[in-house]
Design a protein around this motif. Structure first.
Motif, PDB file in Angstrom:
ATOM      1  N   GLU A  45       0.777  -1.409  -0.013  1.00 48.35           N
ATOM      2  CA  GLU A  45      -0.003   0.097   0.081  1.00 48.35           C
ATOM      3  C   GLU A  45       0.874   1.326  -0.186  1.00 48.35           C
ATOM      4  O   GLU A  45       0.715   2.227  -0.782  1.00 48.35           O
ATOM      5  CB  GLU A  45      -0.893   0.082   1.114  1.00 48.35           C
ATOM      6  N   ASN A  48       2.419   1.845  -3.531  1.00 47.33           N
ATOM      7  CA  ASN A  48       1.243   2.121  -4.534  1.00 47.33           C
ATOM      8  C   ASN A  48       1.065   3.993  -4.173  1.00 47.33           C
ATOM      9  O   ASN A  48       1.050   4.550  -5.203  1.00 47.33           O
ATOM     10  CB  ASN A  48      -0.262   1.654  -4.230  1.00 47.33           C
ATOM     11  N   TRP A  49       1.228   4.358  -3.071  1.00 45.36           N
ATOM     12  CA  TRP A  49       0.820   5.805  -2.735  1.00 45.36           C
ATOM     13  C   TRP A  49       2.281   6.562  -3.032  1.00 45.36           C
ATOM     14  O   TRP A  49       2.319   7.584  -3.705  1.00 45.36           O
ATOM     15  CB  TRP A  49       0.738   5.798  -1.193  1.00 45.36           C
ATOM     16  N   ILE A  51       4.085   5.680  -5.456  1.00 45.97           N
ATOM     17  CA  ILE A  51       4.074   5.652  -7.177  1.00 45.97           C
ATOM     18  C   ILE A  51       3.130   6.651  -7.563  1.00 45.97           C
ATOM     19  O   ILE A  51       3.647   7.456  -8.455  1.00 45.97           O
ATOM     20  CB  ILE A  51       3.719   4.394  -7.722  1.00 45.97           C
ATOM     21  N   GLU A  52       2.107   6.938  -7.015  1.00 44.94           N
ATOM     22  CA  GLU A  52       1.129   7.967  -7.090  1.00 44.94           C
ATOM     23  C   GLU A  52       1.934   9.193  -7.018  1.00 44.94           C
ATOM     24  O   GLU A  52       1.577  10.088  -7.920  1.00 44.94           O
ATOM     25  CB  GLU A  52      -0.116   7.831  -6.258  1.00 44.94           C
ATOM     26  N   LEU A  53       2.263   9.515  -5.975  1.00 45.21           N
ATOM     27  CA  LEU A  53       3.077  10.614  -5.631  1.00 45.21           C
ATOM     28  C   LEU A  53       4.078  11.071  -6.672  1.00 45.21           C
ATOM     29  O   LEU A  53       4.362  12.221  -7.230  1.00 45.21           O
ATOM     30  CB  LEU A  53       3.583  10.807  -4.185  1.00 45.21           C
ATOM     31  N   GLU A  55       4.173   9.796  -9.810  1.00 49.04           N
ATOM     32  CA  GLU A  55       3.656  10.229 -11.039  1.00 49.04           C
ATOM     33  C   GLU A  55       3.263  11.515 -10.842  1.00 49.04           C
ATOM     34  O   GLU A  55       3.079  12.498 -11.980  1.00 49.04           O
ATOM     35  CB  GLU A  55       2.532   9.217 -11.512  1.00 49.04           C
ATOM     36  N   GLU A  56       2.546  11.990  -9.877  1.00 53.42           N
ATOM     37  CA  GLU A  56       1.997  13.366  -9.842  1.00 53.42           C
ATOM     38  C   GLU A  56       3.314  14.481  -9.938  1.00 53.42           C
ATOM     39  O   GLU A  56       2.973  15.544 -10.741  1.00 53.42           O
ATOM     40  CB  GLU A  56       1.198  13.748  -8.514  1.00 53.42           C
ATOM     41  N   ARG A  57       4.279  14.311  -9.374  1.00 52.50           N
ATOM     42  CA  ARG A  57       5.627  15.032  -9.332  1.00 52.50           C
ATOM     43  C   ARG A  57       5.993  15.153 -10.761  1.00 52.50           C
ATOM     44  O   ARG A  57       6.507  16.138 -11.370  1.00 52.50           O
ATOM     45  CB  ARG A  57       6.296  14.556  -8.270  1.00 52.50           C
ATOM     46  N   LYS A  59       4.347  14.629 -13.709  1.00 52.56           N
ATOM     47  CA  LYS A  59       3.695  15.409 -14.389  1.00 52.56           C
ATOM     48  C   LYS A  59       3.926  16.890 -14.169  1.00 52.56           C
ATOM     49  O   LYS A  59       3.953  17.648 -15.021  1.00 52.56           O
ATOM     50  CB  LYS A  59       2.127  15.272 -13.871  1.00 52.56           C
TER      51      LYS A  59
END
Length: 85
Positions: A45, A48-49, A51-53, A55-57, A59
């Motif tokens: 978990e 995954n969090w 990875i999300e962070l 990906e946002e960074r 972008k």
């Protein structure tokens, strides 16, 4: 008793470098913390969090880079335009 592997002179040199290079030292410290967390403590978990962070960074950085390229091209276009006096 355990022997220290780093000499006092080396520790002093390291502290001096850290004082002169605060931003780099902070960057390396944070990077090391993330690596340790990911490799030793993170759950699925958590990963995954992260990875999300990430990906946002990524972008955000791409958008900033695109914006900077646009601003540079606008600056070049404006500086190449003929001036009328």
């Amino acid at each position: 008793m355990t022997d220290k592997k780093t000499s006092a002179a080396q520790l002093k040199a390291l502290r001096n470098w850290e004082k002169r290079n605060k931003d780099k030292a902070k960057y390396y410290n944070y990077k090391s913390r993330v690596k340790t967390f990911v490799n030793q403590l993170a759950t699925d978990e958590d990963l995954n969090w992260i990875i999300e962070l990430a990906e946002e960074r990524q972008k955000e950085l791409r958008e900033e880079k695109t914006c900077q390229k646009y601003q540079q091209s606008q600056h070049q276009t404006n500086s190449q335009a003929p001036t009328t006096t």
